[in-house]
Design an enzyme around this catalytic site. Structure first.
Site, PDB file in Angstrom:
ATOM      1  CE  LYS A  44      -3.663  -0.187  -0.464  1.00 22.05           C
ATOM      2  NZ  LYS A  44      -4.810  -0.613  -1.321  1.00 22.05           N
TER       3      LYS A  44
HETATM    4  N1  PMP Z   1      -3.321  -7.513   1.702  1.00 27.41           N
HETATM    5  C1  PMP Z   1      -3.092  -6.575   2.627  1.00 27.41           C
HETATM    6  C2  PMP Z   1      -2.368  -6.977   3.868  1.00 27.41           C
HETATM    7  C3  PMP Z   1      -3.569  -5.264   2.449  1.00 27.41           C
HETATM    8  O1  PMP Z   1      -3.356  -4.348   3.413  1.00 27.41           O
HETATM    9  C4  PMP Z   1      -4.284  -4.946   1.279  1.00 27.41           C
HETATM   10  C5  PMP Z   1      -4.858  -3.569   1.116  1.00 27.41           C
HETATM   11  N2  PMP Z   1      -6.076  -3.372   1.819  1.00 27.41           N
HETATM   12  C6  PMP Z   1      -4.494  -5.961   0.327  1.00 27.41           C
HETATM   13  C7  PMP Z   1      -3.980  -7.211   0.559  1.00 27.41           C
HETATM   14  C8  PMP Z   1      -5.291  -5.726  -0.920  1.00 27.41           C
HETATM   15  O2  PMP Z   1      -4.705  -4.825  -1.793  1.00 27.41           O
HETATM   16  P1  PMP Z   1      -5.599  -3.910  -2.718  1.00 27.41           P
HETATM   17  O3  PMP Z   1      -6.288  -2.915  -1.832  1.00 27.41           O
HETATM   18  O4  PMP Z   1      -4.655  -3.253  -3.649  1.00 27.41           O
HETATM   19  O5  PMP Z   1      -6.600  -4.778  -3.418  1.00 27.41           O
END
Ligand code: PMP
Length: 473
Positions: A44
């Site tokens: 992120k």
């Molecule tokens: N895994 C973790 C640990 C995350 O913090 C996030 C973000 N919320 C994600 C996966 C998913 O990523 P995205 O928001 O880009 O779909």
């Protein structure tokens, strides 16, 4: 050796690691992209940097401003890393379901943390999204990063994650596997890889089994930050605009136990200490790789570090308490577990007769009939569920009801059989994992409880009564 002029320069450029042991036995090669090596510890950071730069560019974020975001933790951390160094105040609204370590990390970076529930309907004023929206209205100069709907979030991955994977594999990547939270990672990375390969790269969504993205019923699951949960009282469910579903070719739907055990194996067998959403993604990647040949190259993205989850997936007690771990605590440990009390009915496909619950819209007369069949005469009261089957867990349990108390209230004229159950609901029953030893289960009951809810893979499967847990021999 490189020298960075700013921490923002240490975002992106993460390495790929071959999963030699977990991937052993598959002809295809599986590589993991270690996003926990970003400066703020997760994928992120990329989205946070891109969103801040875009907001500065178009004037939404001005000097002295305040960055606000609803986050399961990592986006907030990314915003704090990027934003604090640029002089902004950062407020992170964090789900009370997120690991406590993430809030501690946010505070360490100088962000302010506001905890709010996500296990309530989206329409509820206390839902995290509504709490955050109110803050944005109240604070002058506030800017909501809005990762769910901000095009700079998937854009970050079109610009960085996708090109990195293409370059690192020399254009040989054939499959990309990632979880979906806001959808930014899979949408941006997937889009780039499809475009650059002329459509040759297959994009696979790794989704918690009950998440609605991959076709589940929206009931709760344990892997944080990915998937899409729908509270039973939600009226209008929206998916994030950062998620471009047409980019995902197929889904692998992964049960919590498989995700969590894969997360533990990643640390123990590959030396990659990653979070549970990485376990989901790797479990999906391994399923995908099993069907592929030696020319195939699978890249799976590991979003964050396991250091934020030492009290959860990496804690044997936590795993056992939720019914995800059943092996003995030590090789010498022969104490019978809760499962041994339930075992006689196991052949019949679980313990259906033991999972007794009163629905919240029942009358006391109806509740009495149910309670007479419950071990110990106590049962949880669960949210009435009008339109779908829903294995009850945290969000659905409102409290408990006791046969003795209902009978007493009716006998004393304090309640009538036709009354709703509302007025007599007591505290929720304690829970025990199916693999917990009987002594631990007795401790959970303490003096004040007569029965406990038994959990298997995080879901209620039975009730056990005090008498059944009595010391034997
Ligand atoms: N895994 C973790 C640990 C995350 O913090 C996030 C973000 N919320 C994600 C996966 C998913 O990523 P995205 O928001 O880009 O779909």
């Amino acid at each position: 050796m490189r020298v960075h002029e700013s921490v923002a320069d240490a975002i992106g450029g993460t390495p790929l690691f071959r999963l030699a042991r977990l991937g052993a036995g598959t002809a295809a090669r599986v590589y993991a992209k270690a996003e926990f090596l970003n400066i703020g510890g997760s994928v992120k950071d990329r989205a946070a940097l891109a969103m801040v730069l875009a907001a500065e560019r178009d004037g939404q974020l001005r000097p002295g401003g305040t960055i606000i975001e609803a986050t399961s933790g990592n986006t907030g951390i990314g915003l704090a890393v990027v934003g604090r160094a640029r002089g902004y105040r950062v407020i992170a609204g964090v789900s009370d379901r997120a690991a406590a370590e993430k809030s501690d990390i946010l505070r360490a970076y100088g962000a302010e943390v506001v905890l709010a529930p996500t296990a309530v309907a989206k329409e509820h004023p206390e839902h995290l999204f509504n709490v955050v929206r109110r803050l944005v209205e109240e604070i002058p100069g506030a800017w909501l990063a809005d990762q769910y709907d901000n095009p700079a979030n998937p854009g970050a991955h079109v610009g960085t994650t996708g090109p990195e994977i293409w370059e690192q594999t020399g254009g040989r990547v054939t499959h990309f596997v990632a979880g979906i939270g806001t959808g930014g990672t899979i949408s941006g990375t997937g889009r780039f890889l499809k475009e650059v390969s002329g459509g040759a790269v297959t994009v696979v969504g790794a989704d918690p089994e009950s998440s609605v993205y991959g076709g589940g019923d929206g009931s709760p699951y344990f892997v944080e930050s990915i998937g899409h949960f729908v509270h039973p009282q939600t009226l209008d469910d929206n998916w994030p605009k950062s998620y471009h579903r047409e980019v995902v070719d197929r889904f692998e739907r992964i049960p919590d136990r498989e995700s969590l055990l894969t997360t533990r194996r990643l640390a123990r067998e590959e030396g990659l200490l990653a979070g549970p959403s990485s376990g989901t993604a790797v479990a999906a990647a391994l399923r995908v790789a099993r069907g592929l040949g030696p020319e195939d190259v699978v890249v799976v993205l590991l979003p964050d570090s396991g250091r934020s989850y030492l009290s959860k997936v990496f804690s044997d007690d936590w795993m056992r308490g939720w019914g995800f771990l059943e092996e003995p605590r030590t090789p010498q440990d022969t104490e019978p577990t809760v499962r041994s009390v339930l075992e006689p009915a196991a052949d019949a496909g679980g313990w259906p007769g033991r999972l007794v619950a009163v629905e919240s819209d029942a009358s006391l007369a109806g509740a009495l009939a149910t309670l007479r069949t419950a071990p110990g005469g106590v049962a949880p009261v669960v949210l009435a569920r009008p339109d779908r089957p829903y294995g009850f867990s945290g969000a659905e349990v409102l409290g408990s009801l006791s046969l003795a108390e209902v009978e007493r209230a009716i006998a004393a004229g304090l309640a009538r059989p036709g009354d709703p159950v509302d007025g007599l609901i007591g505290a929720a029953l304690p829970t025990v994992g199916v693999g917990q030893p009987l002594s631990a289960a007795r401790e959970v009951l303490g003096r004040e409880h007569d029965a406990a809810v038994v959990l298997l893979d995080g879901r209620a499967v039975a009730l056990v009564h005090r008498a059944e847990l009595a010391e034997s021999g």
